[in-house]
Design a protein around this motif. Structure first.
Motif, PDB file in Angstrom:
ATOM      1  N   VAL A  11      12.634  65.437  77.203  1.00  0.00           N
ATOM      2  CA  VAL A  11      13.300  64.259  76.628  1.00  0.00           C
ATOM      3  C   VAL A  11      14.451  64.702  75.722  1.00  0.00           C
ATOM      4  N   PHE A  12      14.189  65.719  74.930  1.00  0.00           N
ATOM      5  CA  PHE A  12      15.200  66.238  74.001  1.00  0.00           C
ATOM      6  C   PHE A  12      16.441  66.736  74.745  1.00  0.00           C
ATOM      7  N   THR A  13      16.230  67.593  75.751  1.00  0.00           N
ATOM      8  CA  THR A  13      17.370  68.189  76.448  1.00  0.00           C
ATOM      9  C   THR A  13      18.020  67.239  77.447  1.00  0.00           C
ATOM     10  N   ALA A  14      17.392  66.085  77.684  1.00  0.00           N
ATOM     11  CA  ALA A  14      18.022  65.071  78.530  1.00  0.00           C
ATOM     12  C   ALA A  14      18.839  64.095  77.686  1.00  0.00           C
ATOM     13  N   LEU A  15      18.238  63.580  76.611  1.00  0.00           N
ATOM     14  CA  LEU A  15      18.879  62.514  75.841  1.00  0.00           C
ATOM     15  C   LEU A  15      19.888  63.004  74.802  1.00  0.00           C
ATOM     16  N   THR A  16      19.536  64.046  74.048  1.00  0.00           N
ATOM     17  CA  THR A  16      20.423  64.468  72.964  1.00  0.00           C
ATOM     18  C   THR A  16      21.781  64.963  73.461  1.00  0.00           C
ATOM     19  N   PRO A  17      21.847  65.846  74.468  1.00  0.00           N
ATOM     20  CA  PRO A  17      23.171  66.244  74.961  1.00  0.00           C
ATOM     21  C   PRO A  17      23.933  65.092  75.606  1.00  0.00           C
ATOM     22  N   ALA A  18      23.221  64.220  76.318  1.00  0.00           N
ATOM     23  CA  ALA A  18      23.883  63.087  76.959  1.00  0.00           C
ATOM     24  C   ALA A  18      24.449  62.125  75.914  1.00  0.00           C
ATOM     25  N   GLY A  19      23.652  61.835  74.875  1.00  0.00           N
ATOM     26  CA  GLY A  19      24.139  60.967  73.806  1.00  0.00           C
ATOM     27  C   GLY A  19      25.328  61.575  73.092  1.00  0.00           C
ATOM     28  N   ALA A  20      25.275  62.877  72.841  1.00  0.00           N
ATOM     29  CA  ALA A  20      26.386  63.564  72.175  1.00  0.00           C
ATOM     30  C   ALA A  20      27.636  63.539  73.045  1.00  0.00           C
ATOM     31  N   ALA A  21      27.468  63.778  74.349  1.00  0.00           N
ATOM     32  CA  ALA A  21      28.610  63.754  75.264  1.00  0.00           C
ATOM     33  C   ALA A  21      29.234  62.362  75.317  1.00  0.00           C
ATOM     34  N   ALA A  22      28.398  61.325  75.359  1.00  0.00           N
ATOM     35  CA  ALA A  22      28.915  59.957  75.374  1.00  0.00           C
ATOM     36  C   ALA A  22      29.663  59.653  74.075  1.00  0.00           C
ATOM     37  N   ALA A  61      21.127  60.192  70.995  1.00  0.00           N
ATOM     38  CA  ALA A  61      21.004  61.589  70.565  1.00  0.00           C
ATOM     39  C   ALA A  61      19.888  61.748  69.539  1.00  0.00           C
ATOM     40  N   TRP A  62      19.812  60.826  68.596  1.00  0.00           N
ATOM     41  CA  TRP A  62      18.761  60.865  67.581  1.00  0.00           C
ATOM     42  C   TRP A  62      17.379  60.707  68.215  1.00  0.00           C
ATOM     43  N   LEU A  95      45.701  51.226  69.784  1.00  0.00           N
ATOM     44  CA  LEU A  95      44.657  50.203  69.953  1.00  0.00           C
ATOM     45  C   LEU A  95      44.723  49.189  68.814  1.00  0.00           C
ATOM     46  N   PRO A  96      44.521  47.907  69.115  1.00  0.00           N
ATOM     47  CA  PRO A  96      44.438  46.915  68.043  1.00  0.00           C
ATOM     48  C   PRO A  96      43.335  47.288  67.057  1.00  0.00           C
ATOM     49  N   SER A  97      43.559  47.014  65.798  1.00  0.00           N
ATOM     50  CA  SER A  97      42.600  47.412  64.764  1.00  0.00           C
ATOM     51  C   SER A  97      41.204  46.854  65.017  1.00  0.00           C
ATOM     52  N   ALA A  98      41.151  45.574  65.443  1.00  0.00           N
ATOM     53  CA  ALA A  98      39.850  44.945  65.674  1.00  0.00           C
ATOM     54  C   ALA A  98      39.098  45.645  66.804  1.00  0.00           C
ATOM     55  N   MET A  99      39.811  46.010  67.875  1.00  0.00           N
ATOM     56  CA  MET A  99      39.175  46.695  69.007  1.00  0.00           C
ATOM     57  C   MET A  99      38.716  48.093  68.588  1.00  0.00           C
ATOM     58  N   ARG A 100      39.561  48.787  67.858  1.00  0.00           N
ATOM     59  CA  ARG A 100      39.205  50.120  67.392  1.00  0.00           C
ATOM     60  C   ARG A 100      37.943  50.056  66.525  1.00  0.00           C
ATOM     61  N   GLU A 101      37.874  49.057  65.676  1.00  0.00           N
ATOM     62  CA  GLU A 101      36.721  48.920  64.785  1.00  0.00           C
ATOM     63  C   GLU A 101      35.455  48.642  65.568  1.00  0.00           C
ATOM     64  N   ARG A 102      35.555  47.784  66.607  1.00  0.00           N
ATOM     65  CA  ARG A 102      34.375  47.470  67.415  1.00  0.00           C
ATOM     66  C   ARG A 102      33.868  48.702  68.152  1.00  0.00           C
ATOM     67  N   ILE A 103      34.799  49.475  68.719  1.00  0.00           N
ATOM     68  CA  ILE A 103      34.382  50.680  69.446  1.00  0.00           C
ATOM     69  C   ILE A 103      33.769  51.694  68.489  1.00  0.00           C
ATOM     70  N   ASP A 104      34.393  51.862  67.323  1.00  0.00           N
ATOM     71  CA  ASP A 104      33.849  52.794  66.326  1.00  0.00           C
ATOM     72  C   ASP A 104      32.427  52.415  65.939  1.00  0.00           C
ATOM     73  N   HIS A 105      32.209  51.131  65.683  1.00  0.00           N
ATOM     74  CA  HIS A 105      30.878  50.686  65.291  1.00  0.00           C
ATOM     75  C   HIS A 105      29.879  50.823  66.444  1.00  0.00           C
ATOM     76  N   MET A 106      30.380  50.666  67.681  1.00  0.00           N
ATOM     77  CA  MET A 106      29.527  50.753  68.864  1.00  0.00           C
ATOM     78  C   MET A 106      29.041  52.187  69.126  1.00  0.00           C
ATOM     79  N   LEU A 107      29.633  53.141  68.436  1.00  0.00           N
ATOM     80  CA  LEU A 107      29.207  54.530  68.586  1.00  0.00           C
ATOM     81  C   LEU A 107      27.775  54.754  68.116  1.00  0.00           C
ATOM     82  N   MET A 108      27.204  53.748  67.470  1.00  0.00           N
ATOM     83  CA  MET A 108      25.810  53.847  67.071  1.00  0.00           C
ATOM     84  C   MET A 108      24.892  53.971  68.288  1.00  0.00           C
ATOM     85  N   VAL A 109      25.345  53.485  69.462  1.00  0.00           N
ATOM     86  CA  VAL A 109      24.502  53.544  70.665  1.00  0.00           C
ATOM     87  C   VAL A 109      24.318  54.988  71.143  1.00  0.00           C
ATOM     88  N   PRO A 110      25.401  55.730  71.449  1.00  0.00           N
ATOM     89  CA  PRO A 110      25.179  57.127  71.849  1.00  0.00           C
ATOM     90  C   PRO A 110      24.588  57.981  70.734  1.00  0.00           C
TER      91      PRO A 110
END
Length: 284
Positions: free
Chosen positions: A12-23, A56-57, A37-52
């Motif tokens: 699980v570790f070697t499957a998810l953590t590298p994949a999450g980091a790569a994403a 990884a976590w 990029l428009p500021s609002a779009m940039r902000e949404r993508i930045d905040h969405m980084l919580m998913v990958p």
């Protein structure tokens, strides 16, 4: 042969953590390279980084069960610079720290883009270092079934396949602005899946010639061929689903795209399990 080794949590570790980091690295690269990029779009993508980052976590947290106790975790940390496995843990912690700092910084009321870019570049660099350390952690002479070029190559290709699938899924909602980037990541994802399958097949052949005084490494993974076929089928299906809904809109398209991404990640996880089942020490 491998009765004393349990690699479920490490798979699980070697499957998810590298994949999450790569994403995380691929998605953040899109943000850093598209300064207009428009500021609002940039902000949404930045905040969405919580998913990958969360993916990884999740892999890292599951791996902690393999250590058994906090004392063992401290022992692993004490081996940094001397033990490949300790270096691997240090690399993961460094990435999670740098990536977490970037993500948290994007919630600041007034984000300084130069500062954000510097932190982001550090996070991407730490991702590369982390994956490199993880890829080399299992190449040890005392385990001939792991001491081969297949080990780092398979881990890196798995990370690329899962990470690119997740990154394209995260950027898909941004339409024309991110379409070319998504298309490039999906093409790279397909190539990674094909190369990963070829590398795994080569590894399965390699295991046929690895043995000690009592066993052959291939005996521990009698169904490796079937696993490779299932990997191609599941990852291929996930890729096809993502391509089918690449330009579709609405929550149903997003759900199907996420399901396709989950198929690829599931295939990557499934493919990591035989690696640990193939564990064979040089001695008895």
């Amino acid at each position: 042969m491998n009765a004393g080794f349990s690699g479920g949590s490490l798979a699980v570790f070697t499957a998810l953590t590298p994949a999450g980091a790569a994403a995380f690295a691929v998605t953040l690269s899109f943000v850093l390279l598209h300064r207009g990029l428009p500021s609002a779009m940039r902000e949404r993508i930045d905040h969405m980084l919580m998913v990958p980052l969360g993916v990884a976590w999740a892999g890292f947290i599951v791996s902690a069960t393999h250590l058994g106790t906090p004392a063992n975790a401290l022992h692993a940390a004490a081996g940094i610079g001397r033990s490949p496995l300790s270096d691997e843990v240090a690399g993961v912690v460094a990435f999670l720290f740098a990536a977490g700092v970037y993500w948290l910084y994007t919630f600041k009321a007034s984000v300084n883009r130069r500062v954000a870019a510097s932190i982001g570049a550090a996070a991407i660099a730490s991702c590369v270092v982390m994956v490199a350390l993880m890829a080399c952690a299992y190449s040890v002479p005392t385990v001939p079934s792991w001491d081969t070029w297949h080990t780092p190559v398979n881990l890196c290709l798995s990370a690329a396949a899962g990470g690119l699938a997740l990154a394209s899924s995260l950027l898909r909602p941004y339409g024309a602005v991110a379409y070319r980037w998504c298309r490039a990541t999906r093409v790279a994802c397909a190539a990674s899946i094909a190369l990963a399958a070829a590398a795994m097949w080569s590894y399965a052949s390699f295991l046929q010639g690895v043995a000690n005084n009592v066993a052959c490494a291939a005996d521990g993974v009698p169904s490796y061929g079937a696993v490779i076929v299932l990997f191609v089928a599941l990852a291929g299906a996930g890729f096809a689903i993502q391509m089918r809904f690449a330009r579709a809109e609405g929550w149903k398209a997003a759900a199907f795209d996420a399901a396709g991404c989950a198929c690829v990640l599931g295939a990557v996880l499934m493919a990591r399990i035989p690696f640990y089942q193939a564990y064979l020490s040089a001695g008895f």
